[in-house]
Design a protein around this motif. Structure first.
Motif, PDB file in Angstrom:
ATOM      1  N   SER A 189      -7.302 -19.801  -2.883  1.00  0.00           N
ATOM      2  CA  SER A 189      -8.756 -19.579  -2.951  1.00  0.00           C
ATOM      3  C   SER A 189      -9.342 -19.205  -1.591  1.00  0.00           C
ATOM      4  O   SER A 189     -10.402 -19.682  -1.193  1.00  0.00           O
ATOM      5  N   SER A 190      -8.641 -18.321  -0.874  1.00  0.00           N
ATOM      6  CA  SER A 190      -9.076 -17.950   0.480  1.00  0.00           C
ATOM      7  C   SER A 190      -9.775 -16.598   0.529  1.00  0.00           C
ATOM      8  O   SER A 190     -10.246 -16.199   1.595  1.00  0.00           O
ATOM      9  N   ALA A 191      -9.865 -15.882  -0.611  1.00  0.00           N
ATOM     10  CA  ALA A 191     -10.386 -14.515  -0.570  1.00  0.00           C
ATOM     11  C   ALA A 191     -11.315 -14.225  -1.738  1.00  0.00           C
ATOM     12  O   ALA A 191     -11.158 -14.774  -2.836  1.00  0.00           O
ATOM     13  N   ASP A 192     -12.257 -13.349  -1.486  1.00  0.00           N
ATOM     14  CA  ASP A 192     -13.113 -12.808  -2.543  1.00  0.00           C
ATOM     15  C   ASP A 192     -12.630 -11.430  -2.978  1.00  0.00           C
ATOM     16  O   ASP A 192     -12.858 -11.018  -4.115  1.00  0.00           O
ATOM     17  N   MET A 193     -11.992 -10.715  -2.063  1.00  0.00           N
ATOM     18  CA  MET A 193     -11.429  -9.393  -2.382  1.00  0.00           C
ATOM     19  C   MET A 193     -10.055  -9.269  -1.752  1.00  0.00           C
ATOM     20  O   MET A 193      -9.856  -9.669  -0.604  1.00  0.00           O
ATOM     21  N   ILE A 194      -9.120  -8.725  -2.512  1.00  0.00           N
ATOM     22  CA  ILE A 194      -7.805  -8.346  -1.996  1.00  0.00           C
ATOM     23  C   ILE A 194      -7.751  -6.824  -1.992  1.00  0.00           C
ATOM     24  O   ILE A 194      -7.965  -6.178  -3.020  1.00  0.00           O
ATOM     25  N   LEU A 195      -7.474  -6.246  -0.834  1.00  0.00           N
ATOM     26  CA  LEU A 195      -7.405  -4.798  -0.677  1.00  0.00           C
ATOM     27  C   LEU A 195      -5.993  -4.417  -0.245  1.00  0.00           C
ATOM     28  O   LEU A 195      -5.341  -5.157   0.492  1.00  0.00           O
ATOM     29  N   SER A 196      -5.520  -3.254  -0.692  1.00  0.00           N
ATOM     30  CA  SER A 196      -4.190  -2.833  -0.253  1.00  0.00           C
ATOM     31  C   SER A 196      -3.934  -1.366  -0.570  1.00  0.00           C
ATOM     32  O   SER A 196      -4.343  -0.853  -1.614  1.00  0.00           O
ATOM     33  N   ASN A 197      -3.247  -0.711   0.361  1.00  0.00           N
ATOM     34  CA  ASN A 197      -2.606   0.575   0.112  1.00  0.00           C
ATOM     35  C   ASN A 197      -1.116   0.340   0.349  1.00  0.00           C
ATOM     36  O   ASN A 197      -0.596   0.625   1.420  1.00  0.00           O
ATOM     37  N   PRO A 198      -0.421  -0.216  -0.647  1.00  0.00           N
ATOM     38  CA  PRO A 198       0.972  -0.618  -0.437  1.00  0.00           C
ATOM     39  C   PRO A 198       1.928   0.564  -0.583  1.00  0.00           C
ATOM     40  O   PRO A 198       1.531   1.656  -1.014  1.00  0.00           O
ATOM     41  N   PRO A 199       3.204   0.377  -0.240  1.00  0.00           N
ATOM     42  CA  PRO A 199       4.191   1.431  -0.482  1.00  0.00           C
ATOM     43  C   PRO A 199       4.343   1.683  -1.982  1.00  0.00           C
ATOM     44  O   PRO A 199       4.459   0.724  -2.759  1.00  0.00           O
ATOM     45  N   TYR A 200       4.344   2.961  -2.388  1.00  0.00           N
ATOM     46  CA  TYR A 200       4.434   3.253  -3.829  1.00  0.00           C
ATOM     47  C   TYR A 200       5.371   4.413  -4.168  1.00  0.00           C
ATOM     48  O   TYR A 200       5.395   4.883  -5.300  1.00  0.00           O
ATOM     49  N   ILE A 201       6.162   4.858  -3.195  1.00  0.00           N
ATOM     50  CA  ILE A 201       7.135   5.924  -3.466  1.00  0.00           C
ATOM     51  C   ILE A 201       8.409   5.307  -4.036  1.00  0.00           C
ATOM     52  O   ILE A 201       8.905   4.295  -3.525  1.00  0.00           O
ATOM     53  N   GLU A 202       8.944   5.888  -5.102  1.00  0.00           N
ATOM     54  CA  GLU A 202      10.210   5.403  -5.636  1.00  0.00           C
ATOM     55  C   GLU A 202      11.318   5.611  -4.604  1.00  0.00           C
ATOM     56  O   GLU A 202      11.368   6.641  -3.923  1.00  0.00           O
ATOM     57  N   THR A 203      12.205   4.631  -4.504  1.00  0.00           N
ATOM     58  CA  THR A 203      13.238   4.659  -3.462  1.00  0.00           C
ATOM     59  C   THR A 203      14.002   5.982  -3.431  1.00  0.00           C
ATOM     60  O   THR A 203      14.216   6.564  -2.363  1.00  0.00           O
ATOM     61  N   LEU A 204      14.417   6.479  -4.590  1.00  0.00           N
ATOM     62  CA  LEU A 204      15.209   7.712  -4.632  1.00  0.00           C
ATOM     63  C   LEU A 204      14.408   8.941  -4.251  1.00  0.00           C
ATOM     64  O   LEU A 204      14.989   9.997  -3.955  1.00  0.00           O
ATOM     65  N   ASP A 205      13.068   8.827  -4.213  1.00  0.00           N
ATOM     66  CA  ASP A 205      12.233   9.979  -3.875  1.00  0.00           C
ATOM     67  C   ASP A 205      11.893  10.044  -2.389  1.00  0.00           C
ATOM     68  O   ASP A 205      11.365  11.066  -1.923  1.00  0.00           O
ATOM     69  N   VAL A 206      12.159   8.978  -1.643  1.00  0.00           N
ATOM     70  CA  VAL A 206      11.754   8.942  -0.239  1.00  0.00           C
ATOM     71  C   VAL A 206      12.424  10.058   0.553  1.00  0.00           C
ATOM     72  O   VAL A 206      11.776  10.750   1.353  1.00  0.00           O
ATOM     73  N   GLU A 207      13.721  10.270   0.341  1.00  0.00           N
ATOM     74  CA  GLU A 207      14.435  11.299   1.107  1.00  0.00           C
ATOM     75  C   GLU A 207      13.980  12.711   0.759  1.00  0.00           C
ATOM     76  O   GLU A 207      14.209  13.645   1.526  1.00  0.00           O
ATOM     77  N   GLY A 208      13.300  12.890  -0.367  1.00  0.00           N
ATOM     78  CA  GLY A 208      12.821  14.208  -0.756  1.00  0.00           C
ATOM     79  C   GLY A 208      11.411  14.515  -0.295  1.00  0.00           C
ATOM     80  O   GLY A 208      10.868  15.588  -0.599  1.00  0.00           O
ATOM     81  N   LEU A 209      10.794  13.598   0.445  1.00  0.00           N
ATOM     82  CA  LEU A 209       9.439  13.827   0.937  1.00  0.00           C
ATOM     83  C   LEU A 209       9.422  14.918   2.006  1.00  0.00           C
ATOM     84  O   LEU A 209      10.460  15.242   2.605  1.00  0.00           O
ATOM     85  N   GLU A 210       8.246  15.466   2.262  1.00  0.00           N
ATOM     86  CA  GLU A 210       8.100  16.455   3.329  1.00  0.00           C
ATOM     87  C   GLU A 210       8.557  15.854   4.658  1.00  0.00           C
ATOM     88  O   GLU A 210       8.352  14.655   4.907  1.00  0.00           O
ATOM     89  N   PRO A 211       9.179  16.657   5.534  1.00  0.00           N
ATOM     90  CA  PRO A 211       9.677  16.133   6.807  1.00  0.00           C
ATOM     91  C   PRO A 211       8.608  15.423   7.631  1.00  0.00           C
ATOM     92  O   PRO A 211       8.896  14.449   8.329  1.00  0.00           O
ATOM     93  N   ASP A 212       7.359  15.906   7.564  1.00  0.00           N
ATOM     94  CA  ASP A 212       6.260  15.295   8.312  1.00  0.00           C
ATOM     95  C   ASP A 212       6.106  13.820   7.944  1.00  0.00           C
ATOM     96  O   ASP A 212       5.728  12.999   8.786  1.00  0.00           O
TER      97      ASP A 212
END
Length: 291
Positions: A189-212
């Motif tokens: 009971s320490s928060a009124d709002m929980i905010l997050s932009n967590p990791p959401y890329i599937e593991t097998l797709d990480v290597e296929g991301l743009e080099p940047d």
């Protein structure tokens, strides 16, 4: 005698160079890098295009150009980036803040009004899980001067950068930064709002991301597990323990994940509101409230 290189000439050459390297944003990147290398404002660049660049500025620009041709993002070359109109220092342990994440801040500001009305004189407390550079937490604290926050990141270096950014943007007194795994270090009971932009890329797709992204963003902040949803399961599993009455969870997610994230929220007894779309029409954010 060799004629000095003007601002306009340097900009034209760098744009062509980056375009030849296959960079879609060549013109924009060249302009940003030239301004940084020569310490110019946009007005300086266009008001005096024929002014010469000094040798030191040309050397800095050449070094920046080499890094960008190697697909290092402009933000990483500069070491900082803007989010919500505020400056943020970056490190290899943090993501580059992205415009779509500002929708988390917008949703948090809207939810704050609802929750604050229920709290009366008691300040609203938010937590930002997986804070990275601290962009969400710092922006929310900056936008809501009556609110207090706690930002958490598993990487100690990311927590340090977030702490520096809180000081840089004048919210350090109202924002605590800790190193830890999601909500495990937080009290019931320490928060009124929980905010997050967590990791959401599937593991097998990480290597296929743009080099940047693949070669420069921390994989800890990208890899969301086999189906990209591991972090959401952890966040929502802890939500009822962490949230006070009338509380809300606000999370960003990837393209096509809205229904799955909503299902995870409902499985933990929260009510998932219709997803919010970004400026491209892609569903990006869900607000889930305690029932």
């Amino acid at each position: 005698m060799t004629q000095p290189t003007s601002r306009a000439q340097a900009l034209k050459r760098l744009t062509a160079d980056l375009r030849e390297a296959g960079i879609d944003t060549a013109a924009l990147d060249a302009r940003i890098l030239l301004k940084a290398a020569a310490n110019l404002s946009t007005a300086d660049l266009y008001a005096w295009p024929d002014a010469p660049l000094g040798d030191a500025a040309l050397a800095r620009l050449a070094a920046m150009a080499r890094r960008r041709r190697a697909r290092e993002p402009v933000a990483r070359i500069l070491g900082q980036w803007e989010f919500w109109g505020l400056p943020f220092t970056l490190s290899p342990a943090t993501l580059v803040p992205r415009p779509e994440t500002e929708f988390v801040v917008e949703a948090a500001v809207a939810e704050h009004g609802r929750i604050a009305a229920a709290r009366g004189d008691s300040p609203v407390t938010f937590v930002d899980l997986g804070t990275g550079s601290g962009c969400i937490a710092v922006a929310v604290a900056h936008e809501l001067p009556a609110a207090r926050g706690i930002a958490v990141d598993l990487a100690p270096d990311a927590a340090r950068v977030a702490r520096d950014n809180a000081r840089r943007n004048g919210v350090a007194e109202r924002l605590s930064i800790i190193a830890g795994s999601w909500g495990s270090a937080l009290a019931d009971s320490s928060a009124d709002m929980i905010l997050s932009n967590p990791p959401y890329i599937e593991t097998l797709d990480v290597e296929g991301l743009e080099p940047d992204v693949r070669d420069y963003d921390p994989h800890l902040a990208l890899d969301g597990g086999a189906d990209g949803l591991d972090a959401y399961r952890q966040i929502f599993a802890d939500a009822r323990r962490l949230l006070r009455a009338d509380g809300a969870v606000i999370v960003e997610f990837g393209r096509g994940q809205a229904a799955s994230v909503a299902d995870i929220a409902r499985a933990q007894g929260l009510s998932a509101h219709p997803p919010l779309a970004d400026l491209s029409g892609i569903e990006r954010v869900i607000v889930a409230t305690l029932i």
